[in-house]
Design a protein around this motif. Structure first.
Motif, PDB file in Angstrom:
ATOM      1  N   ILE A 204      85.593 -24.651  45.175  1.00  0.00           N
ATOM      2  CA  ILE A 204      85.361 -23.215  45.321  1.00  0.00           C
ATOM      3  C   ILE A 204      84.495 -22.686  44.186  1.00  0.00           C
ATOM      4  O   ILE A 204      83.630 -21.832  44.398  1.00  0.00           O
ATOM      5  CB  ILE A 204      86.709 -22.435  45.381  1.00  0.00           C
ATOM      6  N   TYR A 205      84.679 -23.199  42.973  1.00  0.00           N
ATOM      7  CA  TYR A 205      83.864 -22.746  41.846  1.00  0.00           C
ATOM      8  C   TYR A 205      82.401 -23.070  42.096  1.00  0.00           C
ATOM      9  O   TYR A 205      81.514 -22.232  41.925  1.00  0.00           O
ATOM     10  CB  TYR A 205      84.347 -23.393  40.547  1.00  0.00           C
ATOM     11  N   GLN A 206      82.139 -24.317  42.517  1.00  0.00           N
ATOM     12  CA  GLN A 206      80.763 -24.730  42.794  1.00  0.00           C
ATOM     13  C   GLN A 206      80.168 -23.912  43.939  1.00  0.00           C
ATOM     14  O   GLN A 206      78.986 -23.557  43.912  1.00  0.00           O
ATOM     15  CB  GLN A 206      80.723 -26.227  43.138  1.00  0.00           C
ATOM     16  N   GLU A 207      80.996 -23.605  44.933  1.00  0.00           N
ATOM     17  CA  GLU A 207      80.516 -22.823  46.070  1.00  0.00           C
ATOM     18  C   GLU A 207      80.103 -21.424  45.626  1.00  0.00           C
ATOM     19  O   GLU A 207      79.062 -20.910  46.035  1.00  0.00           O
ATOM     20  CB  GLU A 207      81.613 -22.737  47.131  1.00  0.00           C
ATOM     21  N   ILE A 208      80.898 -20.805  44.768  1.00  0.00           N
ATOM     22  CA  ILE A 208      80.587 -19.465  44.283  1.00  0.00           C
ATOM     23  C   ILE A 208      79.317 -19.486  43.435  1.00  0.00           C
ATOM     24  O   ILE A 208      78.442 -18.614  43.561  1.00  0.00           O
ATOM     25  CB  ILE A 208      81.769 -18.893  43.476  1.00  0.00           C
ATOM     26  N   ILE A 209      79.198 -20.501  42.569  1.00  0.00           N
ATOM     27  CA  ILE A 209      78.007 -20.625  41.732  1.00  0.00           C
ATOM     28  C   ILE A 209      76.764 -20.766  42.606  1.00  0.00           C
ATOM     29  O   ILE A 209      75.738 -20.118  42.384  1.00  0.00           O
ATOM     30  CB  ILE A 209      78.130 -21.835  40.778  1.00  0.00           C
ATOM     31  N   ASN A 210      76.857 -21.624  43.630  1.00  0.00           N
ATOM     32  CA  ASN A 210      75.698 -21.837  44.504  1.00  0.00           C
ATOM     33  C   ASN A 210      75.338 -20.591  45.306  1.00  0.00           C
ATOM     34  O   ASN A 210      74.162 -20.325  45.575  1.00  0.00           O
ATOM     35  CB  ASN A 210      75.946 -23.017  45.443  1.00  0.00           C
ATOM     36  N   ARG A 211      76.358 -19.820  45.698  1.00  0.00           N
ATOM     37  CA  ARG A 211      76.069 -18.576  46.416  1.00  0.00           C
ATOM     38  C   ARG A 211      75.260 -17.631  45.537  1.00  0.00           C
ATOM     39  O   ARG A 211      74.333 -16.968  45.999  1.00  0.00           O
ATOM     40  CB  ARG A 211      77.371 -17.899  46.858  1.00  0.00           C
ATOM     41  N   GLY A 212      75.623 -17.575  44.266  1.00  0.00           N
ATOM     42  CA  GLY A 212      74.882 -16.731  43.331  1.00  0.00           C
ATOM     43  C   GLY A 212      73.449 -17.207  43.179  1.00  0.00           C
ATOM     44  O   GLY A 212      72.510 -16.400  43.130  1.00  0.00           O
ATOM     45  N   LYS A 213      73.269 -18.528  43.104  1.00  0.00           N
ATOM     46  CA  LYS A 213      71.919 -19.089  42.993  1.00  0.00           C
ATOM     47  C   LYS A 213      71.095 -18.753  44.228  1.00  0.00           C
ATOM     48  O   LYS A 213      69.911 -18.398  44.124  1.00  0.00           O
ATOM     49  CB  LYS A 213      71.999 -20.607  42.814  1.00  0.00           C
ATOM     50  N   LEU A 214      71.709 -18.872  45.406  1.00  0.00           N
ATOM     51  CA  LEU A 214      70.992 -18.588  46.650  1.00  0.00           C
ATOM     52  C   LEU A 214      70.544 -17.130  46.715  1.00  0.00           C
ATOM     53  O   LEU A 214      69.422 -16.831  47.125  1.00  0.00           O
ATOM     54  CB  LEU A 214      71.881 -18.914  47.851  1.00  0.00           C
ATOM     55  N   GLN A 215      71.440 -16.215  46.318  1.00  0.00           N
ATOM     56  CA  GLN A 215      71.076 -14.798  46.345  1.00  0.00           C
ATOM     57  C   GLN A 215      69.864 -14.529  45.459  1.00  0.00           C
ATOM     58  O   GLN A 215      68.941 -13.803  45.837  1.00  0.00           O
ATOM     59  CB  GLN A 215      72.270 -13.948  45.886  1.00  0.00           C
ATOM     60  N   LEU A 216      69.847 -15.144  44.264  1.00  0.00           N
ATOM     61  CA  LEU A 216      68.721 -14.962  43.342  1.00  0.00           C
ATOM     62  C   LEU A 216      67.451 -15.569  43.927  1.00  0.00           C
ATOM     63  O   LEU A 216      66.377 -14.950  43.878  1.00  0.00           O
ATOM     64  CB  LEU A 216      69.044 -15.610  41.995  1.00  0.00           C
ATOM     65  N   ILE A 217      67.548 -16.766  44.483  1.00  0.00           N
ATOM     66  CA  ILE A 217      66.379 -17.446  45.042  1.00  0.00           C
ATOM     67  C   ILE A 217      65.769 -16.652  46.190  1.00  0.00           C
ATOM     68  O   ILE A 217      64.545 -16.492  46.271  1.00  0.00           O
ATOM     69  CB  ILE A 217      66.762 -18.868  45.504  1.00  0.00           C
ATOM     70  N   PHE A 218      66.598 -16.130  47.081  1.00  0.00           N
ATOM     71  CA  PHE A 218      66.061 -15.364  48.213  1.00  0.00           C
ATOM     72  C   PHE A 218      65.387 -14.070  47.742  1.00  0.00           C
ATOM     73  O   PHE A 218      64.382 -13.635  48.323  1.00  0.00           O
ATOM     74  CB  PHE A 218      67.162 -15.066  49.230  1.00  0.00           C
ATOM     75  N   ARG A 219      65.921 -13.455  46.681  1.00  0.00           N
ATOM     76  CA  ARG A 219      65.269 -12.259  46.136  1.00  0.00           C
ATOM     77  C   ARG A 219      63.907 -12.609  45.537  1.00  0.00           C
ATOM     78  O   ARG A 219      62.915 -11.897  45.744  1.00  0.00           O
ATOM     79  CB  ARG A 219      66.161 -11.598  45.078  1.00  0.00           C
ATOM     80  N   LEU A 220      63.868 -13.721  44.787  1.00  0.00           N
ATOM     81  CA  LEU A 220      62.606 -14.148  44.165  1.00  0.00           C
ATOM     82  C   LEU A 220      61.567 -14.522  45.220  1.00  0.00           C
ATOM     83  O   LEU A 220      60.386 -14.176  45.102  1.00  0.00           O
ATOM     84  CB  LEU A 220      62.853 -15.344  43.243  1.00  0.00           C
ATOM     85  N   LEU A 221      62.006 -15.225  46.263  1.00  0.00           N
ATOM     86  CA  LEU A 221      61.080 -15.628  47.324  1.00  0.00           C
ATOM     87  C   LEU A 221      60.483 -14.411  48.022  1.00  0.00           C
ATOM     88  O   LEU A 221      59.294 -14.392  48.360  1.00  0.00           O
ATOM     89  CB  LEU A 221      61.792 -16.524  48.339  1.00  0.00           C
ATOM     90  N   LYS A 222      61.306 -13.407  48.263  1.00  0.00           N
ATOM     91  CA  LYS A 222      60.813 -12.209  48.940  1.00  0.00           C
ATOM     92  C   LYS A 222      59.714 -11.546  48.119  1.00  0.00           C
ATOM     93  O   LYS A 222      58.726 -11.038  48.665  1.00  0.00           O
ATOM     94  CB  LYS A 222      61.970 -11.235  49.180  1.00  0.00           C
ATOM     95  N   ARG A 223      59.867 -11.569  46.800  1.00  0.00           N
ATOM     96  CA  ARG A 223      58.861 -10.963  45.935  1.00  0.00           C
ATOM     97  C   ARG A 223      57.590 -11.808  45.859  1.00  0.00           C
ATOM     98  O   ARG A 223      56.475 -11.279  45.820  1.00  0.00           O
ATOM     99  CB  ARG A 223      59.425 -10.776  44.523  1.00  0.00           C
TER     100      ARG A 223
END
Length: 268
Positions: A204-223
């Motif tokens: 669960i810890y790794q899953e939460i960390i990866n979710r945070g990474k994904l949110q950041l990556i999708f924001r960066l990609l959009k920009r």
């Protein structure tokens, strides 16, 4: 959001434990239902069919009562969608995690004109800890339960976790406990009873960390490159945590969607 994700993980992994806690009946058979509901899909936190009672149990888990759409309106919306899909009675429970004096956590109905919709509200800090201590899946909620001796309760939870024989389950429950305990206890006190390495090793810890990474990556990609296709989004979600770190650095050099396509192609 991380606290809500932990509880969604627990309801996904240990559905029967939550049903037996919340339903005052002898329930041993349930069917876990898809949580995405029709009509501009929204996702419920947990849905369970109870064949013996011909009923559906719907859970919404909130860290705080803050919500863009008022909770009573949301619960009526959920109820209507669930009922339209399954055509059977729906029992709804909202579970609030963090203690607060906000009047919103005491609201359990929507009343507008001739329309009245009722649901159950559980404030975890008012729950009997002894009940929650009996099930490994509910130990993360037990640390937030009612007690006159918070430190002793944290110790009790730690002792119950030590009794879990399966190591992977023990690590995961311990990690969930540590994270939710942060809503109530100082970090130093939590460290006295739980090893930080245990949390970092848990699923669960790794899953939460990866979710945070994904949110950041999708924001960066959009920009950097604008909107991306559903296929590319799906491919990114399948990347490991290490690959997500590499992608977050590579994005800085992207200027068009093809840069992302080529990067993903090179990974395989």
């Amino acid at each position: 959001m991380a606290y809500d994700n932990i509880c969604r993980y627990l309801t996904d992994t240990y559905p029967l434990s939550f049903v037996q806690w919340l339903i005052a009946e002898d329930i041993n058979e349930i069917e876990v239902l898809p949580t995405e509901l029709p009509i501009n899909p929204i996702r419920a936190d947990a849905l369970f069919r109870l064949p013996k009672l011909n009923r559906i149990l719907h859970l919404e888990i909130q860290t705080t009562p803050k919500s863009d759409t008022p909770m009573p309106v949301r619960m009526l919306d959920y109820w209507l969608r669930i009922y339209r899909k399954y055509l059977c009675p729906v029992q709804q429970v909202v579970i609030f995690l963090q203690e607060t004096n906000s009047p919103d956590v005491f609201v359990d109905s929507l009343i507008v004109g001739n329309t009245r919709h009722q649901y159950q509200v559980i404030r975890v800090w008012e729950e009997d800890s002894e009940t929650l201590l009996k099930s490994p899946a509910l130990l993360p909620l037990a640390v937030l339960a009612k007690t006159d001796e918070p430190n002793k309760l944290l110790q009790q939870v730690a002792l119950e976790i030590d009794k879990i024989e399966e190591q992977a389950q023990q690590n995961t429950i311990a990690a969930c406990v540590e994270l939710l305990a942060g809503l109530k206890f100082e970090k130093q006190l939590i460290k006295q009873y739980f090893r930080e390495e245990t949390m970092e090793e848990s699923v669960i810890y790794q899953e939460i960390i990866n979710r945070g990474k994904l949110q950041l990556i999708f924001r960066l990609l959009k920009r950097r490159v604008g909107e991306i296709s559903a296929k590319l989004e799906s491919q990114i979600k399948e990347l490991s945590g290490e690959k997500l770190d590499e992608l977050s650095e590579a994005i800085l050099d992207f200027s068009q969607p093809d840069d992302l396509v080529n990067w993903i192609a090179n990974q395989s």
